[in-house]
Write a protein that holds these residues in place. Structure first.
Motif, PDB file in Angstrom:
ATOM      1  N   THR A  79       0.827  -1.199   0.000  1.00 53.16           N
ATOM      2  CA  THR A  79       0.000   0.000   0.000  1.00 53.16           C
ATOM      3  C   THR A  79       0.861   1.249   0.000  1.00 53.16           C
ATOM      4  N   CYS A  80       0.335   2.232  -0.626  1.00 51.05           N
ATOM      5  CA  CYS A  80       1.020   3.519  -0.708  1.00 51.05           C
ATOM      6  C   CYS A  80      -0.060   4.576  -0.701  1.00 51.05           C
ATOM      7  N   LEU A  81       0.092   5.540   0.161  1.00 50.22           N
ATOM      8  CA  LEU A  81      -0.860   6.643   0.190  1.00 50.22           C
ATOM      9  C   LEU A  81      -0.389   7.739  -0.743  1.00 50.22           C
ATOM     10  N   THR A  82      -1.298   8.282  -1.505  1.00 51.73           N
ATOM     11  CA  THR A  82      -0.956   9.500  -2.222  1.00 51.73           C
ATOM     12  C   THR A  82      -1.569  10.652  -1.449  1.00 51.73           C
ATOM     13  N   LYS A  83      -0.800  11.674  -1.290  1.00 54.97           N
ATOM     14  CA  LYS A  83      -1.213  12.790  -0.437  1.00 54.97           C
ATOM     15  C   LYS A  83      -1.656  13.975  -1.277  1.00 54.97           C
ATOM     16  N   LEU A 195      10.803   3.436  -7.165  1.00 55.42           N
ATOM     17  CA  LEU A 195      10.324   3.696  -8.525  1.00 55.42           C
ATOM     18  C   LEU A 195       8.870   4.157  -8.488  1.00 55.42           C
ATOM     19  N   HIS A 196       8.056   3.503  -7.654  1.00 57.58           N
ATOM     20  CA  HIS A 196       6.638   3.850  -7.537  1.00 57.58           C
ATOM     21  C   HIS A 196       6.476   5.275  -7.004  1.00 57.58           C
ATOM     22  N   GLU A 197       7.182   5.584  -5.917  1.00 59.00           N
ATOM     23  CA  GLU A 197       6.994   6.906  -5.304  1.00 59.00           C
ATOM     24  C   GLU A 197       7.506   8.024  -6.215  1.00 59.00           C
ATOM     25  N   PHE A 198       8.572   7.791  -6.937  1.00 59.69           N
ATOM     26  CA  PHE A 198       9.028   8.819  -7.869  1.00 59.69           C
ATOM     27  C   PHE A 198       8.114   8.908  -9.088  1.00 59.69           C
ATOM     28  N   GLY A 199       7.357   7.841  -9.371  1.00 59.91           N
ATOM     29  CA  GLY A 199       6.291   7.970 -10.362  1.00 59.91           C
ATOM     30  C   GLY A 199       5.275   9.000  -9.903  1.00 59.91           C
ATOM     31  N   HIS A 200       4.928   8.977  -8.613  1.00 57.30           N
ATOM     32  CA  HIS A 200       4.035  10.007  -8.066  1.00 57.30           C
ATOM     33  C   HIS A 200       4.664  11.394  -8.202  1.00 57.30           C
ATOM     34  N   VAL A 201       5.951  11.493  -7.880  1.00 54.61           N
ATOM     35  CA  VAL A 201       6.620  12.795  -7.972  1.00 54.61           C
ATOM     36  C   VAL A 201       6.501  13.362  -9.385  1.00 54.61           C
ATOM     37  N   ARG A 205      -0.559   8.791 -10.960  1.00 55.14           N
ATOM     38  CA  ARG A 205      -1.422   8.315  -9.881  1.00 55.14           C
ATOM     39  C   ARG A 205      -1.547   6.801  -9.974  1.00 55.14           C
ATOM     40  N   HIS A 206      -2.256   6.221  -9.024  1.00 55.75           N
ATOM     41  CA  HIS A 206      -2.362   4.763  -8.994  1.00 55.75           C
ATOM     42  C   HIS A 206      -3.135   4.235 -10.196  1.00 55.75           C
ATOM     43  N   GLU A 207      -2.572   3.218 -10.811  1.00 56.16           N
ATOM     44  CA  GLU A 207      -3.160   2.696 -12.047  1.00 56.16           C
ATOM     45  C   GLU A 207      -4.538   2.063 -11.796  1.00 56.16           C
TER      46      GLU A 207
END
Ligand SMILES: [Zn+2]
Length: 379
Positions: A79-83, A195-201, A205-207
């Motif tokens: 899990t990863c939260l997007t803020k 890699l996932h978190e820098f995709g957010h940067v 967003r979540h696919e």
């Protein structure tokens, strides 16, 4: 016997520090040392580490009706939260709902500052940011003082990040990304998460929440699963079940291989559909981010007089949606572009027609005659 495994799961969530008192934090230190053991061998977690409340025991029993111990243990890493920045007033909802308009300018230099962590761990994470540079026209610059756009804390609250240019609006004294990684975390896991978190940067967003996602969720199982990390139904809706609106998003066809996709257990779906662990950038991740950071663009404007609905169009593999009057600069290929328009004459999206825009010109979508027939025209 039901082996209690909640302690670790709780500890690894964003809500942990809100839930437990100071004396519980002492427990965290003791448990951290056992993290690797628990991850690989969940039943080895012993009950003396944590006194579960009656409610927690009930919830654990409920979980085990749906999921295997291995699946429950997986939650800590999948899990990863997007803020979203805390905003108020008009526009806050719109801004919070999608990624459109949150990409950095092509060629942008994004300054990254680590707030803690060993040099070795920082380098592993930063290398993942640099991997994105192979596909997106951006440059990540590591800074150790002064102003920064991205501030990374290796903390104890799960993985999360702000999205795209939202990072720039965060108070300079606050972190913009939290990574629950340590020197003991495996290289594969560090890489997958970073890699996932820098995709957010970069604005992704979540696919599983993109408008074309059609995961057959078993919603009651999903609510139960995420309740173990104290997500309310509203939070599960926001982070898992709800799809982003088309008008707030720019997206490809659904890509189950995306680094931005959570693993999905068959226990969470109604028909056994599942998605495994994605640990690499997918082909679509690479092509999508390459296009979104390309300067080869055309501007397309919703200029259909009397047509009050949104217009969706597709070009270079990416869907865009315009609100009435809105214009958008969108990436195109160097040659042989096809732009397809969808419209909603009777409330249902239907394909309208396809056109061949060329780089170097700008376009408008107009309505022909008194019907809802939409046409692409040169500005
Ligand atoms: Zn995420």
């Amino acid at each position: 016997m039901i082996t209690p495994r909640f302690p670790v799961l709780f500890l690894l969530t964003a809500s942990y520090l809100l839930i437990f008192s100071a004396c519980d934090k002492a427990f965290f230190a003791a448990d951290s040392a056992e993290e690797a053991v628990v991850t690989e061998d969940c039943p080895s977690l012993t009950s003396h580490l944590f006194e579960m409340s009656a409610a927690q025991k009930d919830r654990n029993t409920l979980l085990l009706q749906y999921f295997t111990p291995a699946e429950i243990a997986d939650l800590k890493t999948n899990t990863c939260l997007t803020k979203e920045p805390v905003e108020s007033g008009e526009g806050a909802t719109e801004r919070a709902s999608g990624l459109k308009g949150r990409f950095w300018t092509p060629g942008a230099v994004i300054r990254v500052r680590f707030l803690n962590g060993s040099a070795a761990l920082q380098q592993k994470v930063f290398a993942c940011a640099e991997e994105w540079e192979n596909y997106a026209d951006v440059h990540f610059s590591k800074v150790t003082s002064g102003n920064s756009d991205v501030r990374i804390l290796f903390g104890e609250e799960g993985h999360w990040s702000y999205i795209g240019t939202d990072n720039s609006s965060i108070d300079a004294c606050e972190e913009t990304m939290n990574l629950e990684l340590t020197d003991q975390t495996s290289g594969t896991e560090v890489r997958r998460v970073a890699l996932h978190e820098f995709g957010h940067v970069l604005g992704m967003r979540h696919e599983h929440q993109q408008p074309l996602a059609s995961i057959p969720w078993n919603t009651s199982a999903v609510y139960t699963y995420y309740a173990q990390q104290d997500w309310t139904r509203t939070e599960v809706d926001q982070q898992v079940l709800n799809k982003n609106t088309a008008e707030s998003s720019q997206y490809t066809n659904f890509d189950a291989a995306s680094i931005m996709e959570y693993p999905v257990s068959a226990s969470l779906t109604t028909n056994g559909y599942s998605i495994g662990w994605n640990t690499q950038l997918s082909a679509t991740d690479k092509s999508f981010i390459g296009l979104m950071y390309s300067t080869r663009r055309v501007r397309v404007r919703h200029a259909a007089a009397g047509y009050g609905s949104n217009i969706s169009f597709y070009v270079a593999g990416i869907y865009h949606t315009l609100k009435p009057g809105e214009s958008l600069s969108v990436p195109v290929l160097s040659t042989a572009n096809t732009l397809a328009i969808w419209e909603q004459p009777t409330g249902t999206w239907v394909w309208d027609d396809a056109y061949s825009p060329v780089y170097g010109k700008n376009y408008k979508i107009v309505r022909v005659g008194s019907t809802n027939d939409l046409t692409l025209a040169v500005e």
